[in-house]
Design an enzyme around this catalytic site. Structure first.
Site, PDB file in Angstrom:
ATOM      1  N   SER A 191      87.234   6.943  64.463  1.00 49.66           N
ATOM      2  CA  SER A 191      87.118   7.811  63.287  1.00 49.66           C
ATOM      3  C   SER A 191      88.467   8.419  62.929  1.00 49.66           C
ATOM      4  O   SER A 191      88.833   8.524  61.764  1.00 49.66           O
ATOM      5  CB  SER A 191      86.085   8.905  63.532  1.00 49.66           C
ATOM      6  OG  SER A 191      86.559   9.821  64.475  1.00 49.66           O
ATOM      7  N   ARG A 196      89.886   7.327  59.333  1.00 46.99           N
ATOM      8  CA  ARG A 196      89.964   8.397  58.335  1.00 46.99           C
ATOM      9  C   ARG A 196      91.341   8.427  57.693  1.00 46.99           C
ATOM     10  O   ARG A 196      91.489   8.412  56.471  1.00 46.99           O
ATOM     11  CB  ARG A 196      89.663   9.741  58.979  1.00 46.99           C
ATOM     12  CG  ARG A 196      89.681  10.896  57.989  1.00 46.99           C
ATOM     13  CD  ARG A 196      89.415  12.232  58.628  1.00 46.99           C
ATOM     14  NE  ARG A 196      88.124  12.257  59.305  1.00 46.99           N
ATOM     15  CZ  ARG A 196      87.961  12.265  60.601  1.00 46.99           C
ATOM     16  NH1 ARG A 196      89.024  12.264  61.376  1.00 46.99           N
ATOM     17  NH2 ARG A 196      86.775  12.284  61.146  1.00 46.99           N
ATOM     18  N   ASN A 200      92.101   7.067  53.803  1.00 49.91           N
ATOM     19  CA  ASN A 200      92.631   7.982  52.794  1.00 49.91           C
ATOM     20  C   ASN A 200      93.944   7.496  52.222  1.00 49.91           C
ATOM     21  O   ASN A 200      94.146   7.484  51.007  1.00 49.91           O
ATOM     22  CB  ASN A 200      92.827   9.368  53.411  1.00 49.91           C
ATOM     23  CG  ASN A 200      91.596  10.228  53.261  1.00 49.91           C
ATOM     24  OD1 ASN A 200      91.320  10.733  52.190  1.00 49.91           O
ATOM     25  ND2 ASN A 200      90.829  10.349  54.334  1.00 49.91           N
TER      26      ASN A 200
END
Lengths: 159, 274
Positions: free
Chosen positions: B209, B213, B217
């Protein structure tokens, strides 16, 4: 976009950076910051202390000033008293002196009066003698009537 | 803007391809031309642009911070030192907020993660064509300048953190304690396999994660910049300026999230039981 050996390279680079940071960057900076923090705290404490001392000093100054004022008024009072005394003393002395001078002057006057009287008497006697001489010259011999003349002159002197 | 001989999709693809060095299927070593060629190289290939830019930025970070740390004054700090100390204080506060144990590694680790990711993300704000075109002029066919849009980069950091999580879990709790934490929680002991499965998934999801992440992004942000760059010349600024301003927020925010989660995960690794 695909996973390859870059992964390993980046992991190694990552750990080297972290190690470097932990060894050479973090501790000195943290130590400096800590020291500055202490310094600032010390400075603030010193400032507070200074202020307190200043307040105390101000209080003390006011006390001293009051004392000085009281002392000064005492001194002035004393001086006033002393000045009055001195004036009185001077007055007394002056009166005494004046009396003395007056006495001296009176004595002198008396003396002078006596002197003048003496001189006057002498003059009168000499005038009288002159007059008598004139009279006697014309009437009698001086040697003959010497006794009478002396009597008169001594009578004048007693007067 | 795209070159005249490129279609839109070719332009996008070009911008999203790393400069990969590896062994071609025919056995020769060299730079892959295109994403497919890079894929054919398999695992033993290096994304030179990702490595180069990230290491350059890492060195930049350490150079400036080391410069500030070489002669740190305890008096009034100079501009650079002031800036560095501001960041340090921010990191230190974050660490103190979330990390309860005592470990001299956590704060420098967080600092490195934060500043490095911020620097790498900031490359996103350089107009998308500048550096790749310059690269092409000096003969570099592909150049992806934002290292954090390469999953290799984000996964490398996440695995680094994951390694530290495992390391400190075992160091603090001992191998048995670590295993007990995985196996006897949250259900009673007789459900051990089920517990183990749950806890392993949650453990492994941590680095994944973290990595995805950040990667997601930055990749999406980069993609939007590329799409904006394909608009007509006069219109680009109407979109790229607001997006760039918004992206400044994302750049800092993603770095902060990565750092904070790292601290939280390592804090959990240090705690005896949860």
């Amino acid at each position: 976009m695909n996973i390859n050996a870059t992964l390993i390279g980046q992991t190694i680079a990552f750990f080297i950076f972290v190690w470097f940071c932990m060894k050479y960057v973090w501790p000195p900076l943290m130590a400096a910051m800590e020291e500055r923090k202490n310094k600032i705290a010390e400075g603030l404490a010193a400032g507070e202390r200074g202020q307190k001392e200043h307040e105390l000093a101000e209080k003390r100054a006011i006390e001293v000033l009051q004392e000085a004022r009281a002392e000064a008024s005492d001194i002035i009072n004393l001086a006033n008293v002393r000045a009055g005394e001195m004036v009185e003393e001077a007055k007394g002395k002056a009166t005494e002196e004046a009396a003395k001078v007056k006495k001296g002057a009176e004595a002198e006057i008396e003396q002078e009066v006596a002197g003048a009287r003496e001189a006057l008497r002498e003059e009168v006697s000499s005038l009288a003698i002159a007059a008598a001489e004139q009279i006697i010259k014309s009437e009698i011999n001086a040697t003959k009537h010497k006794k009478i003349i002396n009597d008169i002159s001594s009578k004048l002197g007693a007067a | 803007m795209s070159g005249e001989n490129l279609t839109s999709s070719e332009y996008i693809k070009h911008h999203l391809t790393n400069l990969t060095y590896g062994q071609h299927p025919d056995g020769s070593w060299g730079i892959a031309h295109g994403a497919d060629a890079a894929k054919e190289m398999g695992f033993w290939a290096l994304n030179i642009d990702t490595l180069g830019v990230s290491i350059l930025l890492g060195c930049l970070f350490l150079y400036f911070f080391k410069k500030a740390a070489t002669s740190p004054t305890t008096g009034v700090p100079s501009g650079l030192q002031n800036f560095v100390e501001m960041i340090l204080e921010f990191i230190d506060d974050s660490v103190k907020d979330s990390f309860n144990g005592k470990n001299p590694l956590i704060a420098p680790l967080s600092l490195t993660i934060f500043v490095w990711i911020v620097l790498m993300n900031t490359m996103d704000l350089v107009p998308v064509d500048y550096i790749p075109h310059l690269g092409q002029l000096i003969g570099i066919p592909y150049l992806k300048v934002v290292p954090t849009t390469d999953p290799n980069m984000t996964f490398a950091m996440a695995f680094g953190v994951f390694f530290l999580i495992i390391f400190y879990s075992i160091k603090v709790k001992g191998p048995g304690g670590f295993f007990a934490e995985l196996a006897f929680h949250p259900f009673p002991k007789f459900l051990m396999p089920f517990n183990l499965f749950l806890e392993l998934v949650s453990l492994i999801s941590k680095p994944i994660s973290l990595a995805l992440r950040l990667f997601g992004n930055m990749y999406a942000g980069e993609m939007i910049f590329i799409l904006i760059a394909m608009l007509p010349f006069g219109l680009q600024w109407t979109l790229s300026v607001p997006w760039a301003i918004f992206h400044i927020l994302i750049v800092i925010l993603q770095a902060f999230i990565f750092m904070t989660l790292t601290i939280v995960y390592l804090s959990m690794a240090h705690e005896e039981s949860h």
